[in-house]
Every structure is written in structure tokens, then in C-alpha cells.
Design an enzyme around this catalytic site. Structure first.
Site, PDB file in Angstrom:
ATOM      1  N   ASP A 164       0.718  -7.142   1.050  1.00  0.00           N
ATOM      2  CA  ASP A 164       0.840  -6.244   1.444  1.00  0.00           C
ATOM      3  C   ASP A 164       2.246  -6.310   1.501  1.00  0.00           C
ATOM      4  O   ASP A 164       3.221  -5.868   2.314  1.00  0.00           O
ATOM      5  CB  ASP A 164       0.393  -5.799   2.835  1.00  0.00           C
ATOM      6  CG  ASP A 164       0.822  -4.365   2.886  1.00  0.00           C
ATOM      7  OD1 ASP A 164       0.657  -3.667   2.226  1.00  0.00           O
ATOM      8  OD2 ASP A 164      -0.365  -4.213   3.946  1.00  0.00           O
ATOM      9  N   HIS A 188       0.956  -0.833   0.181  1.00  0.00           N
ATOM     10  CA  HIS A 188       0.214  -0.377  -0.237  1.00  0.00           C
ATOM     11  C   HIS A 188       0.985   1.292   0.169  1.00  0.00           C
ATOM     12  O   HIS A 188       0.287   2.103   0.058  1.00  0.00           O
ATOM     13  CB  HIS A 188      -1.470   0.113   1.259  1.00  0.00           C
ATOM     14  CG  HIS A 188      -0.705   0.078   2.892  1.00  0.00           C
ATOM     15  ND1 HIS A 188      -0.333  -0.930   3.330  1.00  0.00           N
ATOM     16  CD2 HIS A 188      -0.241   1.013   3.771  1.00  0.00           C
ATOM     17  CE1 HIS A 188       0.223  -0.167   4.637  1.00  0.00           C
ATOM     18  NE2 HIS A 188       0.363   0.853   4.266  1.00  0.00           N
ATOM     19  N   SER A 196       4.459   4.290  10.175  1.00  0.00           N
ATOM     20  CA  SER A 196       5.524   3.179  10.513  1.00  0.00           C
ATOM     21  C   SER A 196       5.240   2.331   9.661  1.00  0.00           C
ATOM     22  O   SER A 196       5.882   1.372   8.950  1.00  0.00           O
ATOM     23  CB  SER A 196       5.150   2.964  11.237  1.00  0.00           C
ATOM     24  OG  SER A 196       4.041   2.267  11.771  1.00  0.00           O
TER      25      SER A 196
END
Length: 983
Positions: free
Chosen positions: A139, A108, A222
Site C-alpha cells: 500500500d 489506494h 489521514s
């Protein structure tokens, strides 16, 4: 058209988030990040604040090694694509191959669409990165930089060791939590078998994988952080977390490790799938779904540390497993290999793309064997999009199809703008089914269909929203391809990291000619014969449809529908509010009798009275269009009148009304984004609900004589900064008669002049206190009929760089103009014709006389717009100068594109560019002279001045590949706009 409804979010969907730190495509959003730029820059030893544990020294050594491999990723997704919107953000990544310059981060972050970005190392060295891989489902993704760009830091890489992730393992998450330069968060792994979190509908979601759970309290920025153990080995990848707890979700790195090895070996990264979403279910739930005791016993014996098996949650229609696997089936084995985890499923499927494998499942206690061909995940992951008509399209992705359990086919509108803007509240999630009665099953077909549609053509389309597939929406849209001329195909290039553009059609087919058409008006029925003269006034109304694709002059709306009044049916002139027609960079159509439409153009924009004049060809309208009779006396307080107009539902409304007041006023300015507004107005107010319900109309006498135009004014709510408010009031016909008389002889009033000041009403008491003599008060009392008041200067507009400032000052009380007492705004009319005016004023309790020049309004409207680095730049329009005392330059940023360099590097909307690379840019000509010689991908220095005159210096990196420089400019001596592209 139905309103699409979202499916109800699960607990995970409503409380989980991805850990980006940045903003999406909403205009004016900028990343709200505080970064300590001096962190570690002095070369001294860094001290890490770690929790007290028994092995602090070991952790100290580990963190010292890890931080050199961790990078801050500053990136932008430059355009909408698939589920994701344009955004500017930052995240974290870490080097996994120092020789090749490979960085692992989240999918993402890399995004499915165009990406631009750079990374900042711990010593503040910077390197440009390009995306080379983003996984179709999981991801993670890889960025690549040139190691030669890093000159002062000894590059280190972190090793991926997925097998070391164990429950109870102490870990550190090293990244840029909350946008800080470096944060180190501690925790312990608590679970290894959590199902992938759901982040909501119409957004990216991981699935068909376990997630690791820990409590580390990470937040925005993060994303992509390495999760390391005590030895400095990466055991997982930070991906997301809960908004309501300190829980974090980590991606296991088995698939990232395999992908890295494939990249290092220059092998393709194969990804297999059968279009089934599996969920890990505990044994007790599997039993309830039909798992036999024998199968459970066998699984528990084979996998003593596991708590359940994989169960089919969703089977996509027309996928490889459709009809073979059903929801609730428990997976036992694939190709005779017993299955208990997603890890093994990925291993088998990824190595067998295109092969047929044996799947053993249990359904209702029955063992079923199915042979299923393994599909290619990359083939159902879009890597192309088309821009046309201001909108963007791609083939429907597996991500969206899985979310709504629909086949992976069709054309998905990822940015429903321009010609395809169906609803301002929903820009994505639409499936386009037909255009001009031709099916559009895929992107290639859509391209061919759009090539056949002429410019300025109205066509029917059918479409659905993925959240409401039961409802087919049918709409007539206007295909506009001259303001938004781009018709191009973008294809992802994983070698260069860019998306390659191909122009699909040099020019659209020319517009079809308009033929004369018949239409019939239905007169308003009246039982009262005394009002028969009003019956035919409906023939003087025309519906006005405006499309303004370029947000010039800070105008916030792109499509408008209202009603105007025909003021000359012989020559074809229509009066309409400037709330709906703010400038002339637009397309306008007039609809007569709700039957025929003809094109129109803007021929006159009144600088302060809030109306525009449109011109159409009357020979195209074979209908009894009527020019109303206009009154020659202004309306007064207490007079009765008859209202005929249209409400916000575009329905005809009539009512008896009474004039409650005639006020001298100004429309409140939009302080956050100045745009055109009415000033120095003499407005008619009504004591009727009509005043809040109707945007357009007229006030007429019983015999049909029009006394006032009812129009809408765009302003700002005085009690709520930044909130648009519509003010609906009457404009007396006598204030417009001089213009109407010129239109009757086909003369456009081009030579109008203007006084660059705003005036407001003050009471006699205020005037007396500020120095107005009793003699002047007596004079006003003799001539004022309705209300005794003075006009005072509220503000004086800033001059252009080539003008002298207006000698009027805020607070001046106006006694007379050209020896005529000024009792209301109408007494300022000489400003429209005179080059200078003689003012008698009270200033600081002293009566004085000054000569005030007026300005020529022939150049007051915007005639030149520059598109550069994602910013829309123009000369400061008049609404800007109205609110300023001094204009720093004639280079004004009126809007910026989400995801562009202007957004990424912090050019603020409503700011002025005064210097580029320390070269002064006084106007657009000097700006273009400087920027045309600046190469692509080059840092430049900009000096800006904010709207509040605060100087700012920033750097910006050009990106002409995605944001080329172009201009829209009026031809010399003409009202025609032309486009100039700079390659």
C-alpha cells in the site's frame, strides 16, 4: 441468472477501513469536508496542541519541521479500473525528495487506474501531481510535482528510516485527519508483526507484509500520513485502521525506501512473486500444522525476538508455486537464507525476478525442497483497459485472483454498464467468458471479437461472478455503439502520469437489415362465451424494450421492459407509458408474440398525459397483429370492466375489476431531481390488487372494446423525499381518441399546445370560503355527475427566457374556460388546440376574467445536450420549469460523471450555470462559445445558481484528456441525433 453471493468477511474485513476522506461513484455524492482555509495563512507562528509529555520542546521542533513536508492531496480517480471505482477524495502525502518533487503516499490513494490531482502545502501553495509508481501489492505509491511551482515555501523532505520502528516508540501521525487542514495524532507503537488487514472483497488489499500497529485514532483523510518519531524521521506510513477501535495500521517502509532509491537512480523497480499468500503464524499454530520441534528450536534460536514463521495461506492455481507449495506449508528458507519475516522474502524475490530459487518448506513434519521460478508482479498487474459499449474491461488482476483463489487470467469487467449491464446492484466483479459464442480469454481477444460485431446486434454472452464461479450465466445482450461510440484502449504512461488513449475502430460495422419474420399469437382462453371478444386482445400487446444510455432530462433508468398497446396495426403505431419511454434519445425494440423483434422510434410524446407513441415498420411483422376497437364514452365510477395486462414479471394477467373512482390529480414531483411526470390528469382507479401488480394493460368490455389504457406513472413518494414511486392508473381511451384518429391517417400530432399550469381539486367548502358565489356553486351542482368540486391553480410553470409568465397565479379557482364550466381536467382540453383561452376565475375572493396564452410544444422536448468537464448540460426541461417560478439561465446541469471535474470542484446537479469567467451564459450556444476557447488544464470561474435560487461561485479546472467536450444535437428540421466532438 443467479444472484452472486459475497464470501463471508473475517473480523478484520468487517471492521477495518482505509483512511480516505471522500466519495465513490454514486451519483450526486460530493466530499463532505470542512476545511479551515485560513489556517496558518497569516504567517504567524503555528501553535500545535500536543499531549503533555516530558519532551514537549523536542516534539515542538520536530513537528515544525515535519509539517512543511506534509501535503494535502486533492485527487480523483476518473474511471473505474480493476477493484476500484471512480471517486473524488482527499488524503495525505509527504515529500521524500524535494529536488525531484517526489511525494510518498498510499497505493489506494494513487490508485491502479487513471489519477488526476494536486497537492496543497502547509502555506496553501498548490502544485499539480502525477503518479509515477503504484506498487502491485503493498500500500504505497509515489506522486511527482514540479518543485518550481512552489515559490514561497522552502521545500523540505523527510527521511525514511524503517529500522527505527520499535515497540514502545512514541510517534506522531501528521496529516489531514477527517479532512482537516492539519492534524497531529499521538500514539505508541504496540506491534510490529501484525498480518496485513483485510478491507473486504473486490477491493484493494495489501498482503505478504507485516503491518505495524498503534492506537492513534486516525480517520478519513489521514491515508498516506507520515508516522514520525521524536527526531522527525519517518518510521512507517499510515494506511488504515479499525472502525470499532482506536487502532491504526501502519505500513513498514522497507519497500517504499527501496522503490525511492530505484527512482532516484532511474532504475526499474523490480517486484518478484510466486503467487502464494503467506501469513505469519505463531509457533503453537505452526506446530499443529506440522512444524517439527527441531525446526522450531532452530528458528527460535536464530530469531529470538520473533513469535512465529510464515505459513502458506493460499496458493493460486496455475501460478509459479502451483503443485509445489500447498496451503499449510511452513516456509523455512529461500535460497539457503532462513526466513522469519516478510521483509526478507520481499528482498530476495525482488532481486531475483526470472530466476529459479530453492524453497525449503515443512509439510506434515517432512522437509521438502522445491525449485520455483520467480515471476514478475508487474506482468500480472493490469495497466490497460478497454472502453466499448458503455462498459470497461481489463485483464484479471492478481488482486482479484488472490481474493477468490483463481488463476490470474481472463477478462474482468470493472464497470458493467451500457450493453454489459447485467445487474444494477453489481457493477463490478464479472468475468467475461464468451461474446457471440467466441471465447474471450484476454483483453486482446475481446478487442478483436468486438470489432466483428455490428452495431445494434443482439449476441449471446457467458459470464460468471468471481464470488460464484460455480454458476455460468448466459444472457442475450444488445450491442449499442452509436450513442456510446467510444471504443478505445487506454494504456498507463508512467512518464507523463496519464493514460494514453488509442481509438480501436473508427465506426462499428453497420447494423444488419431486418427481414420480415413470422410469429403466432395464442389467444386468451375463456370458458365464458360472452367474453370471446377479449380473447384476441393479446394480439394488440407488444413488449417494449428501451435502452437510454444518456441520462437526459434527469431520467434515472437506462434499461426498461414493459408492454405497449398497438393502436394502429396498419401504419404501425404503439401507445406506451412515458414512465418507460421518457424521451427520444434512446433505442427501442418491439417484441411481438415473444418471438420476433423489430426496431421502433419515438414519434410523439404527450406533454402531460404520460404516454408516448412509437412507430414500427408493420411489413416486418408477419403476424396477426390486431388494432382493438376503442370505446367513445368515458368510464365512470362503479362500472364493471375486464382487465387484461402484464404484471412486473411480464406475465399475462386477467381479472374482473370495478372502477372505484375517477380522480383529477397530478403525479407528485421528484423534488430532488425533477423529471417528466403526468399532470392535469383524469385517472381511473381500481379496487383490485391488479392496481399494484401490473404496469401495463387495458380495461375492456366483454366484447373486447378497449375503454382505458392501464399505464404506470413515475413520481415521488409524498411522505419520503427522494424515493421513487410508481403510480399505476388508467388513462381513459376518450382522452387519447383525437390522437389515435390522426394516427389512422398517418398524421403525427405535432402542433399540440399546452397550458403552463397545474391544477388541483378543491372542495365546495374550500371554494365557498375563498370567494365562490352561491350562484356558481348552483351551476356546478347542476352539471357535475360524479363529484362536485372546483379546480384551482396549484402552480404555474416558469417561462423560458423568451416568454412572458403565465397570468394565472397559484390559488386561482377556475370557474370556466371559454365559457364552459370546468368540472374536471377533461374540460381543459381546449388548451391542446387553442392559442389562448378565456378563463373566468376567483382570485382573492374576486371574480375576474383573464386571457391565458398556451405554448407551442414543438420545441418543448430536449434537442441539444452538452458534455463538458464531466457534466451533462441541457436546457432546463419542462419538468424543471414546472417546479420553478423563474429560470436563471437556459444552461442546466442534469447529471455529472463520478470522478470528473464537475464532481471534484462541486458543480451541483440541478444547478444552473449563469456565467463562465464572468461572461453571461444565457443558453447552450453562448456556453459553447465561451468554453470552446478555454485551454486544457486551466482554472476558470463559474457562477452558478442552485435550484433554490442560491447563487454560488466556484473555480473549476478543465481536464479535456479524460473529459473532452462534445455535443449531441438534433439535425435542423429532423428527429435524427448527431454527435459533435470538440478536440
Amino acid at each position: 441468472m443467479s444472484v452472486p453471493t459475497k464470501r463471508r468477511l473475517s473480523f478484520d474485513e468487517s471492521t477495518n477501513k482505509r483512511f480516505l476522506n471522500g466519495t465513490h461513484s454514486t451519483e450526486n455524492n460530493t466530499s463532505n469536508i470542512e476545511v479551515d482555509e485560513d489556517y496558518g495563512s497569516d504567517g504567524s507562528e503555528q501553535i500545535f496542541d500536543l499531549p503533555a509529555t516530558t519532551n514537549n520542546n523536542q516534539w515542538q521542533e520536530t513537528i515544525t519541521k515535519v509539517v512543511n513536508a506534509v501535503v494535502s492531496i486533492q485527487f480523483t480517480h476518473v474511471s473505474n479500473f480493476d477493484t476500484e471505482t471512480s471517486l473524488v477524495s482527499e488524503a495525505t502525502g509527504f515529500v521524500v525528495d524535494a529536488t525531484r518533487g517526489l511525494i510518498l503516499t498510499n497505493r489506494h490513494v494513487v490508485g491502479p487506474g487513471p489519477f488526476c490531482g494536486y497537492v496543497v502545502f502547509d502555506n496553501h501553495e498548490e502544485a499539480v501531481v502525477k503518479p509515477i509508481y503504484r506498487d502491485p501489492v503493498h500500500d504505497f505509491g509515489f506522486l511527482q510535482f514540479d518543485p518550481k511551482e512552489v515559490k514561497y515555501l522552502q521545500l523540505t523532505q523527510l527521511e525514511l528510516k524503517p529500522d527505527l520502528a520499535k515497540v514502545g516508540t512514541e510517534i506522531r501521525v501528521v496529516g489531514n485527519d477527517a479532512g482537516e487542514k492539519l492534524s497531529i495524532l499521538a500514539g505508541f507503537i504496540s506491534r510490529l508483526d501484525r498480518n496485513a488487514p483485510e478491507y473486504g472483497s473486490l477491493t484493494y488489499n495489501d498482503f505478504n507484509t507485516e503491518y505495524i500497529q498503534a492506537a492513534a485514532s486516525a480517520s478519513g483523510g489521514s491515508s498516506g500520513s507520515p508516522v514520525v518519531n521524536e527526531d522527525g524521521d519517518v518510521v512507517a506510513l499510515q494506511a488504515g485502521g479499525s472502525t470499532e477501535a482506536s487502532t491504526d495500521f501502519f505500513l513498514p517502509i522497507y519497500r517504499p525506501l527501496r522503490a525511492l532509491q530505484c527512482i532516484q537512480k532511474k532504475q526499474p523497480i523490480t517486484r518478484g512473486d510466486i503467487q502464494v499468500e503467506w501469513q505469519l503464524k505463531p509457533y503453537d499454530e505452526c506446530r499443529r500444522l506440522g512444524l517439527t520441534p527441531e525446526a522450531e528450536a532452530r528458528a527460535r534460536k536464530l530469531f529470538p525476538n520473533k513469535i512465529g514463521l510464515l505459513v502458506a495461506e493460499l496458493v493460486l492455481p496455475q501460478g509459479q508455486a502451483d503443485g509445489l507449495i500447498k496451503e499449510g506449508d511452513t516456509l523455512i528458507s529461500i535460497d539457503d537464507i532462513d526466513i522469519s519475516t516478510f521483509i526478507k522474502v520481499d528482498e530476495i524475490l525482488d532481486e531475483n525476478v526470472g530466476n529459479e530459487l530453492k524453497f525449503v518448506i515443512q509439510r506434515g513434519g517432512e522437509v521438502i525442497t522445491q525449485m520455483i521460478k520467480i515471476g514478475d508482479l508487474h506482468s500480472i498487474t493490469p495497466d490497460r483497459y478497454v472502453d466499448v459499449g458503455g462498459a470497461s474491461f481489463n485483464n484479471l488482476s492478481y488482486q482479484v485472483a488472490r481474493c477468490y483463489c483463481i488463476p490470474v487470467k481472463g477478462v474482468f469487467i470493472n464497470d458493467a454498464s451500457g450493453s454489459f449491464e447485467f445487474a444494477s446492484y453489481e457493477k463490478s466483479g464479472w468475468l467475461l467468458e464468451t461474446v457471440d459464442d467466441m471465447p474471450t480469454p484476454d483483453l486482446d481477444t475481446l478487442i478483436e471479437v468486438m470489432k466483428m460485431i455490428p452495431d445494434c446486434r443482439r449476441v449471446p454472452i457467458t459470464y460468471r461472478h468471481v464470488s460464484d464461479l460455480h454458476t455460468e450465466n448466459i444472457q442475450i445482450i444488445y450491442i449499442e455503439r452509436h450513442w456510446q461510440s467510444s471504443f478505445r484502449l487506454a494504456v498507463r504512461n508512467d512518464t507523463t502520469g496519464l493514460w494514453d488513449f488509442t481509438d480501436l475502430q473508427e465506426k462499428p460495422l453497420p447494423p444488419l437489415s431486418h427481414e420480415p419474420q413470422n410469429a403466432k399469437f395464442i389467444d386468451i382462453p375463456f370458458s365464458d362465451e360472452t367474453r370471446s371478444g377479449c380473447s384476441s386482445l393479446v394480439r394488440s400487446f407488444v413488449q417494449v424494450r428501451l435502452i437510454a444510455p444518456v441520462p437526459m432530462d434527469s431520467y434515472p433508468y437506462r434499461k426498461e421492459i414493459c408492454y405497449g398497446v398497438v393502436v394502429d396495426s396498419v401504419n404501425g403505431y404503439v401507445l406506451v407509458s412515458r414512465r418507460f419511454v421518457p424521451h427520444d434519445m434512446c433505442d427501442i425494440f418491439l417484441i411481438f408474440a415473444e418471438s420476433i423483434d423489430v426496431p421502433a422510434k419515438v414519434v410523439f410524446l404527450h406533454p402531460n398525459q404520460n404516454y408516448a407513441i412509437l412507430k414500427y415498420d408493420p411489413s416486418l411483422v408477419l403476424a396477426d397483429v390486431k388494432t382493438p376497437k376503442f370505446g367513445d364514452k368515458p368510464l365512470k365510477r362503479g362500472e364493471k370492466s375486464y382487465f387484461i395486462g402484464y404484471n412486473y414479471n411480464l406475465r399475462l394477467v386477467t381479472d374482473d375489476v370495478k372502477i372505484s373512482g375517477v380522480s383529477s390529480l397530478n403525479i407528485p414531483p421528484a423534488s430532488l431531481s425533477p423529471r417528466y411526470r403526468g399532470t392535469n390528469l383524469e385517472c381511473i382507479l381500481l379496487d383490485s390488487k391488479i392496481s399494484v401488480e401490473c404496469d401495463s394493460g387495458v380495461l375492456a368490455d366483454d366484447d373486447g372494446t378497449v375503454r382505458a389504457f392501464w399505464i404506470t406513472y413515475l413520481g415521488e413518494a409524498t411522505c419520503d423525499q427522494g424515493s421513487d414511486r410508481m403510480y399505476r392508473m388508467g388513462l381513459d381511451v376518450t382522452d387519447v381518441l383525437s390522437v389515435i384518429e390522426k394516427l389512422k391517417v398517418n398524421e403525427i400530432p405535432k402542433q399540440l399546445r399546452l397550458l403552463e399550469a397545474e391544477f388541483t381539486s378543491v372542495t365546495i367548502l374550500q371554494g365557498r370560503t375563498r370567494g365562490v358565489s352561491q350562484e356558481w356553486i348552483n351551476k356546478f351542482e347542476e352539471v357535475c355527475e360524479d363529484e362536485i368540486k372546483f379546480l384551482a391553480v396549484e402552480r404555474v410553470s416558469a417561462p423560458t427566457l423568451h416568454q412572458e409568465k403565465n397570468p394565472l397565479k397559484a390559488g386561482d379557482i377556475i370557474l370556466s374556460v371559454n365559457d364552459i364550466i370546468v368540472k374536471n381536467m377533461r374540460d381543459l382540453k381546449p388548451m391542446f388546440t387553442e392559442q389562448e383561452l378565456k378563463f373566468r376565475i376567483i382570485r382573492q375572493k374576486k371574480e375576474t376574467e383573464i386571457v391565458v396564452p398556451t405554448i407551442d410544444t414543438t420545441t418543448i422536448n430536449t434537442s441539444h445536450v452538452v458534455f463538458w468537464s464531466g457534466a451533462i448540460i441541457q436546457a432546463p426541461h419542462y419538468a424543471v420549469r414546472q417546479l420553478m417560478e423563474r429560470v436563471p439561465s437556459e444552461v442546466y446541469v442534469t447529471r455529472k460523471s463520478a470522478g470528473g471535474p464537475a464532481h471534484q470542484y462541486g458543480i451541483a446537479t440541478n444547478s444552473f450555470i449563469t456565467h463562465v469567467n464572468d461572461v453571461e451564459t444565457k443558453d447552450l450556444v453562448s456556453l459553447m462559445k465561451v468554453v470552446k476557447d478555454i485551454p486544457d488544464n486551466t482554472y476558470i470561474k463559474l457562477r452558478l445558481m442552485s435550484f433554490d435560487n442560491v447563487p454560488i461561485a466556484i473555480s473549476l479546472k478543465t481536464n479535456y484528456h479524460y473529459f473532452p467536450t462534445s455535443e449531441l444535437k438534433k439535425k435542423e428540421g429532423s428527429d435524427e441525433w448527431i454527435e459533435i466532438e470538440h478536440k
